[in-house]
Design an enzyme around this catalytic site. Sequence first.
Site, PDB file in Angstrom:
ATOM      1  N   CYS A 129      63.913   9.585   1.530  1.00  4.70           N
ATOM      2  CA  CYS A 129      63.898   8.814   0.280  1.00  4.70           C
ATOM      3  C   CYS A 129      63.041   9.518  -0.780  1.00  4.70           C
ATOM      4  O   CYS A 129      62.814  10.738  -0.703  1.00  4.70           O
ATOM      5  CB  CYS A 129      63.404   7.388   0.538  1.00  4.70           C
ATOM      6  N   ASP A 198      56.882   0.537   1.497  1.00  3.57           N
ATOM      7  CA  ASP A 198      57.037  -0.585   0.574  1.00  3.57           C
ATOM      8  C   ASP A 198      56.139  -1.727   1.003  1.00  3.57           C
ATOM      9  O   ASP A 198      55.610  -2.448   0.157  1.00  3.57           O
ATOM     10  CB  ASP A 198      58.504  -1.023   0.517  1.00  3.57           C
TER      11      ASP A 198
END
Length: 306
Positions: A129, A198
């Site tokens: 990512c 996250d």
Amino acid sequence: MTETLQATVERIRKLEVQGARNVAIAAVKALQTLAEKTSAKTRKDLIAELCNARNLLFTARETEPLMRNGLRWIITQVEDSDERNPAELASLVSVSSEKFQRSLAGSRERIAEIGAKRIRDGSVVLTHCHSSTVSHMLWKAKSEGRDFEVICTETRPAFQGRITATEMLQLGVKTTFIVDSAARSFMHDVDLVVVGADAITSEGNVVNKIGSSTIAVLAHEARKPFYVVSELLKFDPATLHGDYEKIEERSPTEIWKEAPAGLNVRNPAFDVTPRDLIHGVICEEGIVSPQSVAEVIHRAYPWVFE
Ligand code: RUB
């Protein structure tokens, strides 16, 4: 020009603002702008306006405790103040928003200083990512003269790996780009894996872009260290009280725009990497075990638990 709250919410929803850190910064700036333009006549009205804005921003992306912690902290500064004048309280929002952003910048710097030491000359680093915190750490290693290589997964369905690959090339780092499903084929070439986060739960599990946990399993199988690079404020205090971290599920059209009718397409944005697969969490307080992360956060940011 400053954008409206609704425009910020839309940009976050559409992934025009991407990554937990950028989402948090956009959200606290939106709260700041709202306070700077407020026409609230009383303290009560201002607090109500801020709380409505906070609730709207929370809905923009579900799996973002850094945003939630930031907004909560700023509003608490207002609620805890004895000030009655709404204009003074609005400027307290601005001051607090700036302070929060400075603190995040400081954490990112510290994380980069600590994490860069784990990148040695000749290291091959695999990442998944796009994490601005990981990129900054790799930038730091490069700026210290370390010569290393990066392997980036493309990161389906939204291809954030392209952002990472472009950034690495701009840094002058030798970069290899692979599809997500090739991760196992390349794991034997890798010295360490670094991913962002996250959310961090009270048990020390880490929520990051879908596919991170698969890569952690592969790293474990190949006996390669898997590091999470994260600000401590990505910790979600609700998990301490038994809540599970919600995993955002995005539109199936991100995967297949014109999928055949009747097909069940699922698109979870994140997955959970269990703590046992995590070698260490590289955070502003040092490299800590996922098991001790809640304790470290408690020491560094006691207000998160209030
Ligand atoms: C981005 C992602 C990143 C974390 C950490 O997902 O999973 O690894 O958000 O990023 P998305 P940062 O593109 O869906 O937001 O280190 O910049 O906070």
